[in-house]
Write a protein that holds these residues in place. Structure first.
Motif, PDB file in Angstrom:
ATOM      1  N   ARG A  17       0.886  -1.194   0.080  1.00  0.00           N
ATOM      2  CA  ARG A  17       0.050  -0.037   0.058  1.00  0.00           C
ATOM      3  C   ARG A  17       1.000   1.195   0.018  1.00  0.00           C
ATOM      4  N   THR A 120      -1.717   9.890   4.581  1.00  0.00           N
ATOM      5  CA  THR A 120      -3.057   9.781   5.045  1.00  0.00           C
ATOM      6  C   THR A 120      -3.754  11.151   5.538  1.00  0.00           C
ATOM      7  N   GLN A 125      -7.471  10.286   6.010  1.00  0.00           N
ATOM      8  CA  GLN A 125      -7.765   9.735   4.733  1.00  0.00           C
ATOM      9  C   GLN A 125      -7.364   8.178   4.732  1.00  0.00           C
ATOM     10  N   TRP A 126      -8.157   7.339   3.894  1.00  0.00           N
ATOM     11  CA  TRP A 126      -7.737   5.905   3.800  1.00  0.00           C
ATOM     12  C   TRP A 126      -7.250   5.693   2.236  1.00  0.00           C
ATOM     13  N   TRP A 155      -6.986   7.488  -2.984  1.00  0.00           N
ATOM     14  CA  TRP A 155      -7.101   8.165  -1.687  1.00  0.00           C
ATOM     15  C   TRP A 155      -8.616   8.288  -1.328  1.00  0.00           C
ATOM     16  N   ARG A 160     -15.324   3.978   2.820  1.00  0.00           N
ATOM     17  CA  ARG A 160     -14.713   3.244   1.565  1.00  0.00           C
ATOM     18  C   ARG A 160     -15.698   2.152   1.224  1.00  0.00           C
ATOM     19  N   ASP A 363     -19.409   2.180   8.022  1.00  0.00           N
ATOM     20  CA  ASP A 363     -18.056   1.582   7.661  1.00  0.00           C
ATOM     21  C   ASP A 363     -17.361   1.195   8.986  1.00  0.00           C
ATOM     22  N   ASP A 367     -10.205   3.831  10.756  1.00  0.00           N
ATOM     23  CA  ASP A 367      -9.557   4.610   9.818  1.00  0.00           C
ATOM     24  C   ASP A 367      -8.226   4.382   9.751  1.00  0.00           C
ATOM     25  N   ALA A 368      -8.088   2.939   9.389  1.00  0.00           N
ATOM     26  CA  ALA A 368      -6.787   2.290   9.262  1.00  0.00           C
ATOM     27  C   ALA A 368      -6.113   2.862   7.975  1.00  0.00           C
ATOM     28  N   PRO A 369      -5.147   3.069   8.054  1.00  0.00           N
ATOM     29  CA  PRO A 369      -4.274   3.989   6.978  1.00  0.00           C
ATOM     30  C   PRO A 369      -3.636   3.060   6.022  1.00  0.00           C
TER      31      PRO A 369
END
Lengths: 447, 447
Positions: A17, A120, A125-126, A155, A160, A363, A367-369
């Protein structure tokens, strides 16, 4: 600050990623040369690693090895894409490498955690990448031509799951400047489409884009979140540069109502004019159906229509009175048979069957990046192959891709297809960690 | 009153023009069986003569001969049209003959001069027939399918030269009920087209038709009569039944400005609803280009569009806002690819080059009605052939079509192609005036 030790530390902690985020940082929007390179490589991390190993400061042997390996991956990727690399092509690739490495030198930090925060936008942001469940596979259609390129990652802000909530999202686009008629049809179409459970996709501009999003959000008000389609806004710059400011309330509403705000550009990317044209390709690629609600003759929406046509999307345009210039773009698309005339504002007019959005509207993921990972999987695969090779070497067994696949399965370290074994071996050899001299696969004792 | 003697007197004075008028009187609008019959006959007068000879009162031998001759012409005509006549087809033809003869019995008079006055509405209407310089050849396209039929002749009021003033007339049609937009585009298109010298063709109804004619007439006001295109209104009934009355001023203006009012129906024919659909085929057939200016979903203008499509005309439709039902018909035509979207109101949008109308705007010919003649030519031909046959017989020369053609040319009585000789001989034999027994062409001494 960006010395070899810092590079090594970053590469060691990098997953797929982060590698894709960093490669996006290197390129300036869609880059077919990068795409060719990635097509030749087992994963993005391999490419990023080789890019770093070719930076100033690394020893000459390492740099030469990296250059050769990159050339090899590029040629292989181009071949997979149906192109034979000619000398000029290789020169262009070398110029690109130079550009990308220059960009890398301007990276704000090489420290992984700080970089994660930067990428992020401080965890706001993811990032989704190919291989993720939520990755919109249709973006891959942007690789059908060897002068295009799909985004390396997306992004996002908001939910998501919006990316996968509908199997047939509908893009509703049009001019910024709309008249009362254009306002009416854009809003109605988006509303009807969302009422049928379909996701609406558009840009983030004033006029048609904003009206379409509001139309979809109105469906959520009417039907409740679980039934109505969501809405996704695609931006031309980094998501910390979302504009225009007059739409901030809209962006907040999209986010609050389980929609998503997405971009292929990393934070701090300024939405320059030319980026809007590249952004349009993403809107078209995300949706099997694209509706031009109202467009003047030189509207950017026509660019989206052209992308959609090239991608074999179903393109609809709403006709309008020929006395108003506001409809000239749509009428022209219809006249030139680049769009189907859309005669009504219901989902039926688009021949779309109603459906319930696929996924929970909220969701559940944190908010794991950047660090969960498909790239980690690739690395685990490399470790398993290296381990199995060492064990086979110790026990005196002859290692070929076939025996290796058997050994991996037998000792329970991994179940890999023969193709995956080949790909992993290729990567390990490129990394100088194994050799295949004399028809025998051998682990290099010291790198 | 309608005795055999009256019949004979009429047939003797009849020319081709009057014959076509009378056959039109017999049929009820487009009649494919009559068309087949005419295709088999050398001219309409032959058909009319045989129809009369089969009427009650004529002696049985004559009637049987007429029946056989008609069957023969019908079969031959059908074959030329690509159809093989089956027993049911022949039965349908016999029923038609009965209908046609019943109509003949209702003829208001058999006196030629009175009939001429009746057929021309006391000299106020002219008649053009195939073979006339002014006959619009495109009407022949209505014979491309064996279940259609072109008109046998056209009645007209105004300047008959309007029929030939333009090589590419433009039909402008649409709904009776139009909104401000439809009014604007119909008027503008017709005006622009006429400004470029093209003839405008439409119906005589309120709404689009009337607006189109007025638009064309406005071009005459602007440019003067010699430069602007003319306008032609096509009616569904006889020209003594022109309607609606609210358009009388328009019809007067068309006539005054060198346009024409035409119909395929003879005087006193009531414009029943079904006749409007047949009338539409004439509008479509007259023009290589048909524009639907504004039409609702069930407008009669769509019927014109369908005729035009069947006839391979270029069909344009003006799109409009999908929120108004007024444009639904046009939008549907465009969506279904039955019409090209017309994006502007200029002649350029129709890809038509400007030109000057071909013929003088005034009509130098007197209001000559029914008796100048192509049929007279046919009769002269018959006389010439009979004369030559008699001369050959007297001089002992063997008469075949070839020697006959030579003889006609040699003695200066007529120059006929071999085909014309064959056709004339066929007709004379059908009339019982010659026989071809024993491979020898002989004149029957008494009829």
């Amino acid at each position: 600050m960006s010395g070899v030790a810092a590079h090594t530390r970053l590469v060691d902690r990098c997953g797929e990623r982060m590698a894709r985020c960093l490669l996006t940082y290197c390129i300036d929007g869609a880059d077919a040369l990068m795409m060719a390179l990635l097509k030749g490589a087992p994963h993005a991390l391999a490419v990023f690693t080789l890019l770093v190993e070719g930076l100033d400061g690394h020893d000459d042997t390492e740099r030469r090895h990296a250059e050769r390996a990159l050339d090899h991956l590029f040629s292989q990727g181009a071949a997979r894409w149906g192109c034979h690399v000619k000398p000029q092509g290789l020169q262009a690739f070398h110029r690109a490498l130079k550009r990308w490495r220059a960009r890398l030198q301007s990276l704000p930090t090489w420290e992984y955690d700080a970089l994660t925060a930067w990428m992020t936008h401080a965890g706001t942001q993811w990032v989704v990448i190919p291989g993720d469940d939520l990755w919109p596979e249709r973006l891959g259609d942007l690789a059908v031509r060897s002068d295009w390129a799909p985004p390396l990652c997306l992004w996002g802000i908001g939910d998501r799951h919006a990316l996968a909530a509908c199997s047939s999202p509908v893009a509703v686009v049009g001019s910024r400047g709309v008249n009362e008629y254009g306002r009416h049809v854009a809003g109605e179409i988006a509303h009807e489409v969302a009422m049928q459970g379909h996701t609406v996709v558009s840009g983030g501009a004033m006029g048609t884009d904003a009206i379409a999003h509001w139309g979809a959000l109105r469906a959520v008000d009417t039907m409740g979140g679980g039934q109505a389609g969501r809405t996704i806004a695609v931006f031309a710059g980094g998501l910390d540069h979302m504009g225009p400011t007059c739409n901030q309330r809209l962006f907040e509403a999209i986010r609050a109502q389980h929609g998503a705000l997405v971009s292929e550009m990393c934070p701090q990317t300024v939405p320059e004019a030319r980026r809007f044209l590249l952004r349009n390709r993403i809107i078209a690629a995300l949706c099997p159906t694209v509706v031009i609600a109202q467009a003047r003759r030189r509207s950017g929406a026509l660019n989206t229509a052209h992308w959609a046509a090239e991608l074999n999307r179903e393109v609809y345009a709403v006709p309008g009175n020929i006395t108003a210039p506001d409809n000239a773009g749509c009428n022209e698309l219809i006249r030139n048979q680049q769009a189907i005339l859309l005669a009504g504002t219901t989902a039926d007019d688009l021949c779309h069957a109603a459906h319930t959005p696929h996924l929970p509207k909220t969701d559940p993921a944190p908010d794991a990046p950047v660090h969960d990972d498909a790239g980690a999987e690739g690395m685990a695969r490399e470790q398993a192959v290296l381990g199995a090779l060492e064990r086979m070497h110790r026990t005196g067994r002859h290692a070929t891709p076939d025996t290796l696949a058997e050994a991996l399965q037998a000792d329970g370290s991994a179940v890999l297809s023969l193709e995956q074994v080949h790909a992993t071996l290729g990567l390990l050899e490129l990394q100088g960690r194994i050799s295949t001299a004399g028809g025998r696969i051998a682990v290099c004792t010291a790198k």
